[in-house]
Design an enzyme around this catalytic site. Structure first.
Site, PDB file in Angstrom:
ATOM      1  CD1 TRP A 135      -2.674   1.715   0.443  1.00 34.49           C
ATOM      2  CD2 TRP A 135      -2.256   1.664   2.464  1.00 34.49           C
ATOM      3  NE1 TRP A 135      -3.369   2.807   1.111  1.00 34.49           N
ATOM      4  CE2 TRP A 135      -2.940   2.757   2.421  1.00 34.49           C
ATOM      5  CE3 TRP A 135      -1.630   1.741   4.032  1.00 34.49           C
ATOM      6  CZ2 TRP A 135      -3.529   3.720   3.265  1.00 34.49           C
ATOM      7  CZ3 TRP A 135      -2.046   2.508   4.920  1.00 34.49           C
ATOM      8  CH2 TRP A 135      -3.042   3.471   4.621  1.00 34.49           C
ATOM      9  CG  ASP A 216      -2.145  -2.786   7.525  1.00 31.73           C
ATOM     10  OD1 ASP A 216      -3.191  -2.713   8.015  1.00 31.73           O
ATOM     11  OD2 ASP A 216      -1.832  -2.175   6.625  1.00 31.73           O
ATOM     12  CE  LYS A 252     -10.477  -0.615   2.287  1.00 32.69           C
ATOM     13  NZ  LYS A 252      -9.788   0.265   2.743  1.00 32.69           N
TER      14      LYS A 252
END
Length: 406
Positions: A135, A216, A252
């Protein structure tokens, strides 16, 4: 008029991910499609607020005993306890032995930043290895927190899968004690995850070298539709009694993007260490933002502590995950139907919100120019931005890009 004292400031480049949406918004074409944004969309292309989230919010609004006082520096206690259970498992020995300290942070980004700053102050090794690619925000977060960023091989463009041998070789060559960032599931941007056997080999290697895992977890439950399956990698590293860090986000899996709800958990060797670690996490958080916001964390806690609401959430979560899996299948089928050159099976092998298409920069800009399809220049597409209606248009664009703009 005197010049501004800021006249020397140069314009910063657009964020490569958020900039896609800016360009998309300026396009007036009726067929335009935005596949850049990492946020779930319905089949109609609309943002989704989960029913269970609306219900939890309504309950919170109707509760007249609720006030707007500050939370403690570490956040909402119920939220922290339930977040740790969600990722480590309700029967986790680490939780039972009080070896876990959890603090509420500002979504996944804030959790990573707090964790990174804590490590920069209190951990003996200041190098963090992150996957190549990862990311776009990861290297910036860790560098600004005072860590030195290095990369380990992760994605193999030739197979559009995992470069497992490269990963093992790079972690073997890493200095003992280095920090290693691991995506818990649904790797962003590639959608490529290690198998359970591969995770076990990674765990053994990392523990033998004393490498510190920093997970993560942005997509628990969102990748496979199963909360436990998506947390397996993390739980393997906790089950061996070793220490690790985990950053969680509810952006999310509960659709709470704008509420900025996240947690940082640090699993320690014993409860005494965990309590000292928590005291120092407070020292990181206090001058950074004092304490976290109350509303989003209250929504999460309301849902996680009520069995019926929790079950309702898992059903809605699975529906989101299943829609994305179905978009993968539809896109793959459409590419097959068009006889597009190349092997496109990676579209259905990859998992989670993103697919690394394998398209190059020229092909991506061709698709934007000719077909009004917006995506990041590395060829990453958000499957959640697709619908049955837009799949044929994307397949046409990809076919044209491969056959005409290769």
């Amino acid at each position: 008029m005197a010049d501004s004292v800021f006249a020397h400031v140069v314009r910063a480049p657009e964020d490569p991910i958020l900039g896609v949406t800016v360009a998309y918004n300026k396009d007036s074409s009726p067929v335009k499609v935005n596949l850049g944004v990492g946020a779930y969309r319905t089949e109609e292309g609309k943002p989704l607020v989960l029913n269970v989230v609306r219900r939890a919010e309504q309950m919170l609004v109707n509760d007249t005993s609720r006030v707007k006082e500050y939370l403690s520096i570490t956040g909402l206690a119920d939220f922290n306890k339930l977040s740790a259970k969600l990722i480590f498992g309700a029967d986790s020995p680490a939780i039972k032995e009080n070896r876990v300290t959890t603090v509420q942070c500002l979504s996944g980004t804030g959790s990573l930043r707090v964790g990174a700053e804590f490590l920069a102050r209190h951990y003996h090794e200041h190098t963090i290895y992150i996957p190549q690619p990862t990311w776009g925000n990861h290297p910036k977060i860790f560098t600004l927190a005072g860590l030195s960023v290095k990369y380990y091989r992760y994605y193999d463009p030739a197979t559009r899968g995992l470069d497992f041998q490269g990963l093992l070789d790079d972690l073997t060559a890493a200095p003992s004690g280095a920090i290693v960032l691991l995506h818990a599931c649904a790797h962003n941007p590639t959608g490529v995850d290690p198998t359970i056997d591969q995770w076990e080999k990674i765990r053994k290697l990392m523990r033998s070298k004393g490498l510190l895992p920093f997970f993560d977890s942005a997509y628990q439950g969102f990748a496979s539709g199963n909360l436990d399956a998506d947390a397996q990698s993390v739980r393997m590293f906790v089950a061996d009694g070793g220490e690790c860090l985990a950053a969680q986000s509810y952006a999310k899996n509960m659709g709470l993007y704008g509420e900025r709800v996240g947690a940082l958990s640090i699993v320690c060797k014993d409860s005494n260490v965990a309590s000292k670690v928590e005291s120092q996490l407070k020292m990181v958080i206090r001058p950074m933002y004092s304490n976290p916001p109350i509303h989003g964390a209250s929504i999460v806690a309301t849902i996680l502590k009520d069995r019926q609401m929790y079950d309702e959430w898992t059903v809605e979560l699975k529906a989101m995950a299943d829609r994305i899996i179905s978009m993968r299948q539809q896109l793959y089928d459409a590419m097959q139907a068009r006889g597009t050159p190349g092997d496109w099976s990676h579209i259905i092998k990859q998992i989670g919100m993103f697919t690394f298409t394998g398209l190059n920069v020229e092909q991506v800009s061709f698709m934007t120019r000719e077909y009004h399809i917006y995506m990041t220049s590395d060829g990453r597409i958000s499957m959640a931005g697709l619908s049955s209606r837009t799949v044929p248009h994307l397949a046409d664009a990809m076919h044209a890009a491969v056959t005409r703009a290769a």
